[in-house]
Motif scaffolding. Structure first.
Motif, PDB file in Angstrom:
ATOM      1  N   PRO A 156      12.576 -11.202 -12.293  1.00  0.00           N
ATOM      2  CA  PRO A 156      12.811  -9.823 -11.683  1.00  0.00           C
ATOM      3  C   PRO A 156      12.514  -9.705 -10.207  1.00  0.00           C
ATOM      4  O   PRO A 156      12.033 -10.858  -9.684  1.00  0.00           O
ATOM      5  CB  PRO A 156      11.541  -9.193 -12.224  1.00  0.00           C
ATOM      6  N   SER A 157      13.177  -8.883  -9.362  1.00  0.00           N
ATOM      7  CA  SER A 157      13.109  -8.924  -8.182  1.00  0.00           C
ATOM      8  C   SER A 157      11.681  -8.665  -7.845  1.00  0.00           C
ATOM      9  O   SER A 157      10.924  -7.874  -8.617  1.00  0.00           O
ATOM     10  CB  SER A 157      14.165  -7.598  -7.441  1.00  0.00           C
ATOM     11  N   SER A 158      11.405  -9.021  -6.329  1.00  0.00           N
ATOM     12  CA  SER A 158       9.994  -8.866  -5.926  1.00  0.00           C
ATOM     13  C   SER A 158       9.469  -7.215  -5.878  1.00  0.00           C
ATOM     14  O   SER A 158      10.219  -6.518  -5.375  1.00  0.00           O
ATOM     15  CB  SER A 158       9.912  -9.434  -4.644  1.00  0.00           C
ATOM     16  N   ASN A 159       8.409  -6.775  -6.547  1.00  0.00           N
ATOM     17  CA  ASN A 159       8.029  -5.512  -6.161  1.00  0.00           C
ATOM     18  C   ASN A 159       6.493  -5.564  -5.647  1.00  0.00           C
ATOM     19  O   ASN A 159       5.754  -4.771  -6.006  1.00  0.00           O
ATOM     20  CB  ASN A 159       7.657  -4.865  -7.633  1.00  0.00           C
ATOM     21  N   LEU A 160       6.271  -6.652  -4.739  1.00  0.00           N
ATOM     22  CA  LEU A 160       4.816  -6.678  -4.394  1.00  0.00           C
ATOM     23  C   LEU A 160       4.652  -5.547  -3.439  1.00  0.00           C
ATOM     24  O   LEU A 160       3.539  -4.965  -3.196  1.00  0.00           O
ATOM     25  CB  LEU A 160       4.741  -8.040  -3.214  1.00  0.00           C
ATOM     26  N   HIS A 161       5.642  -5.078  -2.627  1.00  0.00           N
ATOM     27  CA  HIS A 161       5.465  -3.954  -1.807  1.00  0.00           C
ATOM     28  C   HIS A 161       5.171  -2.924  -2.501  1.00  0.00           C
ATOM     29  O   HIS A 161       4.103  -1.972  -1.878  1.00  0.00           O
ATOM     30  CB  HIS A 161       6.708  -3.666  -0.697  1.00  0.00           C
ATOM     31  N   GLN A 162       5.591  -2.785  -3.668  1.00  0.00           N
ATOM     32  CA  GLN A 162       5.318  -1.476  -4.664  1.00  0.00           C
ATOM     33  C   GLN A 162       3.927  -1.474  -5.087  1.00  0.00           C
ATOM     34  O   GLN A 162       3.248  -0.502  -4.931  1.00  0.00           O
ATOM     35  CB  GLN A 162       6.280  -1.370  -5.662  1.00  0.00           C
ATOM     36  N   HIS A 163       3.423  -2.547  -5.553  1.00  0.00           N
ATOM     37  CA  HIS A 163       1.991  -2.925  -5.984  1.00  0.00           C
ATOM     38  C   HIS A 163       0.909  -2.716  -4.685  1.00  0.00           C
ATOM     39  O   HIS A 163      -0.033  -1.980  -4.910  1.00  0.00           O
ATOM     40  CB  HIS A 163       1.801  -4.140  -6.522  1.00  0.00           C
ATOM     41  N   LEU A 164       1.431  -3.113  -3.678  1.00  0.00           N
ATOM     42  CA  LEU A 164       0.530  -2.907  -2.392  1.00  0.00           C
ATOM     43  C   LEU A 164       0.443  -1.549  -2.137  1.00  0.00           C
ATOM     44  O   LEU A 164      -0.643  -0.797  -1.763  1.00  0.00           O
ATOM     45  CB  LEU A 164       0.835  -3.828  -1.262  1.00  0.00           C
ATOM     46  N   GLY A 165       1.744  -0.948  -1.964  1.00  0.00           N
ATOM     47  CA  GLY A 165       1.752   0.579  -1.663  1.00  0.00           C
ATOM     48  C   GLY A 165       0.994   1.304  -2.795  1.00  0.00           C
ATOM     49  O   GLY A 165       0.190   2.417  -2.463  1.00  0.00           O
ATOM     50  N   GLU A 166       0.681   1.016  -3.897  1.00  0.00           N
ATOM     51  CA  GLU A 166       0.115   1.556  -4.945  1.00  0.00           C
ATOM     52  C   GLU A 166      -1.451   1.407  -4.691  1.00  0.00           C
ATOM     53  O   GLU A 166      -2.359   2.422  -5.013  1.00  0.00           O
ATOM     54  CB  GLU A 166       0.401   1.189  -6.456  1.00  0.00           C
ATOM     55  N   LEU A 167      -1.876   0.137  -4.356  1.00  0.00           N
ATOM     56  CA  LEU A 167      -3.081  -0.138  -3.945  1.00  0.00           C
ATOM     57  C   LEU A 167      -3.760   0.644  -2.923  1.00  0.00           C
ATOM     58  O   LEU A 167      -4.929   1.374  -2.969  1.00  0.00           O
ATOM     59  CB  LEU A 167      -3.243  -1.605  -3.553  1.00  0.00           C
ATOM     60  N   LEU A 168      -2.632   1.019  -1.906  1.00  0.00           N
ATOM     61  CA  LEU A 168      -3.262   1.760  -0.592  1.00  0.00           C
ATOM     62  C   LEU A 168      -3.529   3.365  -1.230  1.00  0.00           C
ATOM     63  O   LEU A 168      -4.389   3.843  -0.624  1.00  0.00           O
ATOM     64  CB  LEU A 168      -2.120   1.849   0.524  1.00  0.00           C
ATOM     65  N   GLN A 169      -2.480   3.883  -1.943  1.00  0.00           N
ATOM     66  CA  GLN A 169      -2.655   5.100  -2.357  1.00  0.00           C
ATOM     67  C   GLN A 169      -3.846   5.256  -3.307  1.00  0.00           C
ATOM     68  O   GLN A 169      -4.573   6.457  -3.353  1.00  0.00           O
ATOM     69  CB  GLN A 169      -1.393   5.496  -3.311  1.00  0.00           C
ATOM     70  N   SER A 170      -4.200   4.218  -4.267  1.00  0.00           N
ATOM     71  CA  SER A 170      -5.169   4.508  -5.388  1.00  0.00           C
ATOM     72  C   SER A 170      -6.647   4.304  -4.668  1.00  0.00           C
ATOM     73  O   SER A 170      -7.651   4.784  -5.087  1.00  0.00           O
ATOM     74  CB  SER A 170      -5.200   3.552  -6.315  1.00  0.00           C
ATOM     75  N   LEU A 222      -1.780  11.291  14.365  1.00  0.00           N
ATOM     76  CA  LEU A 222      -2.219  11.136  12.874  1.00  0.00           C
ATOM     77  C   LEU A 222      -1.202  10.626  11.960  1.00  0.00           C
ATOM     78  O   LEU A 222      -1.223   9.558  11.271  1.00  0.00           O
ATOM     79  CB  LEU A 222      -2.464  12.539  12.393  1.00  0.00           C
ATOM     80  N   GLN A 223       0.281  11.266  12.246  1.00  0.00           N
ATOM     81  CA  GLN A 223       1.231  10.798  11.459  1.00  0.00           C
ATOM     82  C   GLN A 223       1.862   9.277  11.798  1.00  0.00           C
ATOM     83  O   GLN A 223       2.245   8.427  11.103  1.00  0.00           O
ATOM     84  CB  GLN A 223       2.536  11.905  11.491  1.00  0.00           C
ATOM     85  N   ALA A 224       1.517   9.051  12.930  1.00  0.00           N
ATOM     86  CA  ALA A 224       2.133   7.772  13.247  1.00  0.00           C
ATOM     87  C   ALA A 224       0.993   6.618  12.827  1.00  0.00           C
ATOM     88  O   ALA A 224       1.617   5.500  12.241  1.00  0.00           O
ATOM     89  CB  ALA A 224       2.256   7.492  15.038  1.00  0.00           C
ATOM     90  N   PHE A 225      -0.120   7.130  12.770  1.00  0.00           N
ATOM     91  CA  PHE A 225      -1.062   5.968  12.172  1.00  0.00           C
ATOM     92  C   PHE A 225      -0.813   5.935  10.706  1.00  0.00           C
ATOM     93  O   PHE A 225      -0.653   4.895   9.960  1.00  0.00           O
ATOM     94  CB  PHE A 225      -2.640   6.475  12.386  1.00  0.00           C
ATOM     95  N   LYS A 226      -0.644   7.112   9.895  1.00  0.00           N
ATOM     96  CA  LYS A 226      -0.402   6.973   8.482  1.00  0.00           C
ATOM     97  C   LYS A 226       1.119   6.222   8.152  1.00  0.00           C
ATOM     98  O   LYS A 226       1.073   5.465   7.210  1.00  0.00           O
ATOM     99  CB  LYS A 226       0.054   8.441   8.115  1.00  0.00           C
ATOM    100  N   ALA A 227       2.176   6.081   8.878  1.00  0.00           N
ATOM    101  CA  ALA A 227       3.260   5.517   8.908  1.00  0.00           C
ATOM    102  C   ALA A 227       2.878   4.091   9.202  1.00  0.00           C
ATOM    103  O   ALA A 227       3.573   3.258   8.531  1.00  0.00           O
ATOM    104  CB  ALA A 227       4.524   5.988   9.783  1.00  0.00           C
ATOM    105  N   MET A 228       2.144   3.714  10.128  1.00  0.00           N
ATOM    106  CA  MET A 228       1.739   2.441  10.403  1.00  0.00           C
ATOM    107  C   MET A 228       1.082   1.949   9.209  1.00  0.00           C
ATOM    108  O   MET A 228       1.263   0.712   8.920  1.00  0.00           O
ATOM    109  CB  MET A 228       0.951   2.383  11.594  1.00  0.00           C
ATOM    110  N   LEU A 229       0.071   2.362   8.720  1.00  0.00           N
ATOM    111  CA  LEU A 229      -0.603   1.989   7.654  1.00  0.00           C
ATOM    112  C   LEU A 229       0.183   1.550   6.469  1.00  0.00           C
ATOM    113  O   LEU A 229       0.051   0.712   5.798  1.00  0.00           O
ATOM    114  CB  LEU A 229      -1.983   2.853   7.337  1.00  0.00           C
ATOM    115  N   HIS A 230       1.274   2.520   6.290  1.00  0.00           N
ATOM    116  CA  HIS A 230       2.154   2.329   4.958  1.00  0.00           C
ATOM    117  C   HIS A 230       3.024   1.210   5.135  1.00  0.00           C
ATOM    118  O   HIS A 230       3.182   0.342   4.143  1.00  0.00           O
ATOM    119  CB  HIS A 230       2.844   3.565   5.045  1.00  0.00           C
ATOM    120  N   PHE A 231       3.351   1.120   6.491  1.00  0.00           N
ATOM    121  CA  PHE A 231       4.168  -0.118   6.661  1.00  0.00           C
ATOM    122  C   PHE A 231       3.495  -1.605   6.535  1.00  0.00           C
ATOM    123  O   PHE A 231       4.039  -2.484   6.022  1.00  0.00           O
ATOM    124  CB  PHE A 231       4.590   0.013   8.401  1.00  0.00           C
TER     125      PHE A 231
END
Length: 345
Positions: A156-170, A222-231
């Motif tokens: 399967p294609s890599s989904n590491l970014h998706q899992h880490l994004g979910e970790l940040l959200q949860s 605020l929005q810049a920090f939020k975008a940076m954290l997501h990146f």
């Protein structure tokens, strides 16, 4: 247990007729090595059929070869060439059957041996110029071996970014909280430290935040920090997917944030975004930003735009952004002057 069978090949068969006008003239004037060629797309490959009107091995006659014109890739291509004389009919009612050969093609320009179609002496002389042609029906049967990768289960294609994004959200396992403009963000020190040398020093060095669970971020939108954290968790910046006109301010704030925390990839992404749509209104402020954060490519693009014509230069000088440039980054004006002198010279 029932026997199992796995199909590891693909098979295709195609037929086509080829006509050579003025055949008797070609047969008497062409050498043994000269041939007439026909290009054919079959089975996902390009082929060439080479027809030799005159061949001396094993005797005078008509012979054909098959050549793989395109790359076979990482697999072998097994092909069978079948040939049947359609015109002219043989002398003395001699009957013809299909002649064929099989060859394994492994690389571009691989060529099969000759298959002999008919001996010259069995061909009647044409009754007229209009009747002087040769028609051969050719059939290619292709058996394509699947490459090794296709014989195994594809990963399967890599989904590491998706899992880490979910970790940040949860916020599961979060061990640090950032306070930005009155809003808090929970995150994970290990992940942030792995992405940013600045956070590595703050959390695992000798700076005061090393053991702190709360970090106050000042002088950042605020929005810049939020975008940076997501990146930092996903390596993506969806906030910059729109046209530059709609996200120019965000790109500027993110570039400053990326430079502040040593996020080189994010910095280049923002730099490229801003370089793609410099206008009279944004040229001076973008140049100041590039000068402050050592963005050489962006700085060169801004200067190139500003000095592109006297009218644009005058328009940029009249903007509020240029006044800010003069006050905050007088060194950037030197680049403009040098570029103008270069154009005059």
């Amino acid at each position: 247990m029932a026997n199992a069978c796995t199909n590891l090949t693909g098979v295709v068969r195609l037929e086509r007729q080829f006509k050579i006008d003025g055949f008797s003239l070609l047969a008497t004037t062409m050498s043994d090595s000269e041939f007439v060629k026909f290009r054919w797309d079959a089975g996902g490959y390009e082929w060439e059929i080479h027809c030799y009107p005159r061949s001396s091995e094993p005797g005078n006659g008509v012979a054909l070869k098959l050549m793989l014109f395109a790359d076979a890739g990482s697999c072998n291509v097994r092909a069978r060439l079948g040939c049947l004389l359609v015109h002219p009919r043989a002398l003395h009612n001699a009957s013809y059957s299909e002649v064929s050969l099989t060859y394994v093609f492994k690389r571009p320009k691989d060529c099969s041996a000759k298959v002999f179609l008919v001996n010259e002496r069995f061909l009647p002389a044409p009754a007229s110029l209009k009747d002087d042609y040769l028609t051969v029906q050719c059939a290619i049967t292709i058996v394509k071996e699947l490459p090794e990768a296709a014989k195994s289960v594809p990963a399967p294609s890599s989904n590491l970014h998706q899992h880490l994004g979910e970790l940040l959200q949860s916020q599961t396992g979060a061990d640090v909280t950032f306070l930005v403009s009155g809003e808090s963000f929970a995150a994970h020190k290990n992940i942030l430290a792995a992405r940013s040398p600045v956070f590595m020093a703050e959390f695992f060095g000798h700076m005061r935040e090393a053991s702190s669970g709360l970090v106050v971020i000042e002088d950042m939108e605020l929005q810049a920090f939020k975008a940076m954290l997501h990146f930092m968790y996903t390596d993506t910046v969806p906030e910059l997917d729109l046209e530059l006109e709609a996200v120019a301010t965000m790109a500027q704030h993110l570039l400053a944030a990326a430079d502040r925390y040593g996020l080189d990839r994010l910095k280049v992404i923002c730099e490229n975004k801003l370089s793609g749509g410099i206008t009279v209104e944004t040229a001076a402020t973008t140049l100041a930003l590039a000068e402050q954060h050592n963005c050489l490519h962006l700085k060169a693009k801004c200067v190139e735009f500003i000095v592109s014509s006297p009218a644009i230069l005058d328009a940029v000088v009249a903007t509020e952004g240029y006044k800010h440039l003069e006050a905050s980054c007088p060194a950037a004006l030197t680049s403009i002057v040098i570029s103008m002198r270069g154009r005059r010279n």
